[in-house]
Design an enzyme around this catalytic site. Structure first.
Site, PDB file in Angstrom:
ATOM      1  N   LEU A 115       0.843  -1.058  -0.103  1.00  0.00           N
ATOM      2  CA  LEU A 115      -0.029  -0.028   0.064  1.00  0.00           C
ATOM      3  C   LEU A 115       0.972   1.286  -0.147  1.00  0.00           C
ATOM      4  CD1 LEU A 115      -2.828  -0.895   2.466  1.00  0.00           C
ATOM      5  CD2 LEU A 115      -2.855  -1.157  -0.218  1.00  0.00           C
ATOM      6  N   THR A 170       7.451  -5.651 -18.417  1.00  0.00           N
ATOM      7  CA  THR A 170       7.284  -4.553 -19.162  1.00  0.00           C
ATOM      8  C   THR A 170       8.132  -4.609 -20.457  1.00  0.00           C
ATOM      9  OG1 THR A 170       7.153  -1.981 -19.719  1.00  0.00           O
ATOM     10  CG2 THR A 170       8.905  -2.921 -18.202  1.00  0.00           C
ATOM     11  N   ASP A 171       7.504  -3.916 -21.665  1.00  0.00           N
ATOM     12  CA  ASP A 171       8.371  -3.822 -22.900  1.00  0.00           C
ATOM     13  C   ASP A 171       9.528  -3.080 -22.713  1.00  0.00           C
ATOM     14  OD1 ASP A 171       6.669  -1.460 -22.869  1.00  0.00           O
ATOM     15  OD2 ASP A 171       5.811  -1.863 -24.833  1.00  0.00           O
ATOM     16  N   GLU A 172       9.312  -2.020 -21.737  1.00  0.00           N
ATOM     17  CA  GLU A 172      10.233  -1.063 -21.463  1.00  0.00           C
ATOM     18  C   GLU A 172      11.905  -1.569 -21.497  1.00  0.00           C
ATOM     19  OE1 GLU A 172       9.648   2.525 -19.611  1.00  0.00           O
ATOM     20  OE2 GLU A 172       7.322   2.122 -19.549  1.00  0.00           O
ATOM     21  N   TYR A 214      13.840   3.024 -14.011  1.00  0.00           N
ATOM     22  CA  TYR A 214      12.413   1.972 -13.794  1.00  0.00           C
ATOM     23  C   TYR A 214      12.713   0.846 -14.766  1.00  0.00           C
ATOM     24  CZ  TYR A 214       8.188  -0.110 -15.350  1.00  0.00           C
ATOM     25  OH  TYR A 214       7.137  -0.920 -15.589  1.00  0.00           O
ATOM     26  N   SER A 250      15.484  -1.390 -13.640  1.00  0.00           N
ATOM     27  CA  SER A 250      15.327  -2.240 -12.258  1.00  0.00           C
ATOM     28  C   SER A 250      14.392  -3.310 -12.860  1.00  0.00           C
ATOM     29  CB  SER A 250      14.576  -1.332 -11.229  1.00  0.00           C
ATOM     30  OG  SER A 250      13.274  -1.085 -11.533  1.00  0.00           O
ATOM     31  N   LYS A 251      13.193  -3.437 -13.840  1.00  0.00           N
ATOM     32  CA  LYS A 251      12.508  -4.200 -14.263  1.00  0.00           C
ATOM     33  C   LYS A 251      13.423  -5.414 -14.903  1.00  0.00           C
ATOM     34  CE  LYS A 251       8.708  -4.909 -13.698  1.00  0.00           C
ATOM     35  NZ  LYS A 251       8.087  -5.790 -13.002  1.00  0.00           N
ATOM     36  N   ASN A 256       1.620   9.960 -28.939  1.00  0.00           N
ATOM     37  CA  ASN A 256       0.920  10.357 -27.676  1.00  0.00           C
ATOM     38  C   ASN A 256      -0.249  11.667 -28.029  1.00  0.00           C
ATOM     39  OD1 ASN A 256       2.143   8.635 -26.018  1.00  0.00           O
ATOM     40  ND2 ASN A 256       3.801  10.035 -25.555  1.00  0.00           N
TER      41      ASN A 256
END
Length: 360
Positions: free
Chosen positions: A33, A132-134, A157, A160-161, A256
């Protein structure tokens, strides 16, 4: 079967929890949380007999061990993660802690638990890691990411993934832990935290506030409706081959700026406001995010070919459902926005007063 869902109070995790509970699985929602975890997102299943909630930090090995020993899960669906690129630019430490150390802790406790199971339960156990695809970096104008694409993360980010993906792979090849990994494109839909592009644009357009778009809005993402994603990873859990990776995409590439313009059009249709006028007039181009990847796109042919999954929603149908949900669920997002998030822009050293630029 009892299923652990880490991050089950988050955007994608809550969709998975609602779907699993609705299908009769015994679900243990494991969530720390943080700012993006919201139990309102699972309120509709919170009183179900097959649902439990545990407020636990996945970096806390003793607590994670207690969960395994208490509930004896048949599967772990690991979605707990810090996930916002701009926040990772301002504060990468939390991303390393949760996404890398947390994944390591969860893997080690899962391995200890799995090693002690009887033969049948050991054979059936699964650890599904949602990524993720990132992690693949940035594409040019052509091509799509697939399961063989080399890793080239460009933000704290995504780095780290990528690290967590490698740990999951290593725990399978070194220790035999029966893992599955998925890499998805950009999700959108109900219950998404309002710092991300689509909900931020919807709520700003509703209130007549500026619609900030990074650069010239030329960055391209493949958009995946969150309930399609939940269906996909449940399909992988049920049918996927141990040790395999599956890329999950929405077949919905959009710039975008085109996403924002479509939101404006839907908002003008559903909630016209003469004091605001056409919402496109609210669009403001702002300084681009550092290291902003140009384009992501997913080749999801493997999961379609091997497991029979493909998205149900087009971007247009999914976006219309999303806009309608935010218009009909003001109480949810007002409660979220009354907390720590105030719409500040992240990713530029916390420059005060600059509006948020939205999602990747």
């Amino acid at each position: 079967m009892t299923v652990f869902v880490t991050g089950g109070a988050g955007f994608i995790g809550s969709a998975v929890v609602r779907m699993l509970v609705g299908r009769g699985a015994d679900v243990v929602n494991v969530d720390k949380l943080t700012y993006a975890g919201n139990l309102d997102s699972v309120a509709e299943v919170a009183t179900a007999k097959n649902y439990r909630f545990e407020q636990v930090d996945i970096c806390d090995a003793a607590e994670v061990r207690r969960l395994f020993d208490t509930y004896s899960p048949g599967a772990v669906m690991h979605l707990a993660a810090e996930s916002h690129v701009d926040r990772s630019i301002d504060g990468p430490g939390e991303f390393i802690r949760t996404n890398v150390v947390g994944t390591y802790t969860l893997l080690e406790e899962a391995r200890r638990y799995w090693s002690g199971l009887g033969a049948g339960d050991k054979e059936r156990f699964r650890f599904l890691h949602v990524s993720t695809d990132e992690v693949f970096g940035s594409l040019g104008a052509a091509g799509r990411f697939n399961e063989q694409t080399p890793y080239a993360p460009n933000s704290p980010y995504s780095a780290s993934k990528a690290s967590s993906d490698h740990l999951v792979r290593a725990w399978h090849h070194t220790y035999g832990l029966p893992v599955l990994t998925t890499n998805c494109s950009n999700n959108y839909g109900p219950y998404q935290f309002p710092e991300k592009l689509i909900p931020l644009m919807i709520l700003n357009a509703l209130e007549g506030k500026p619609l900030p778009v990074y650069g010239k809005g030329e960055n391209v993402r493949d958009w995946l409706f969150v309930e399609d994603h939940a269906e996909a990873i449940l399909t992988v859990l049920e049918k996927g081959r141990v040790g395999e990776t599956y890329c999950i995409g929405g077949n919905s590439e959009r710039r975008n700026i085109d996403v924002v313009r479509l939101i404006c059009s839907i908002m003008d249709e559903l909630v016209p406001d003469p004091t605001i006028g056409p919402r496109e007039s609210l669009i403001r181009f702002v300084e681009d995010r550092p290291g902003h990847d140009l384009r992501y796109a997913i080749d999801a042919s493997k999961i379609k070919r091997e497991l029979g999954w493909q998205p149900r929603e087009t971007f247009e149908t999914g976006l219309r459902k999303t806009v309608a949900w935010y218009l009909e669920n003001r109480t949810w997002w007002e409660r979220v926005r009354s907390g720590a998030y105030r719409g500040e822009r992240l990713g530029l050293g916390r420059q005060a007063g600059v509006p948020a630029g939205g999602m990747a």
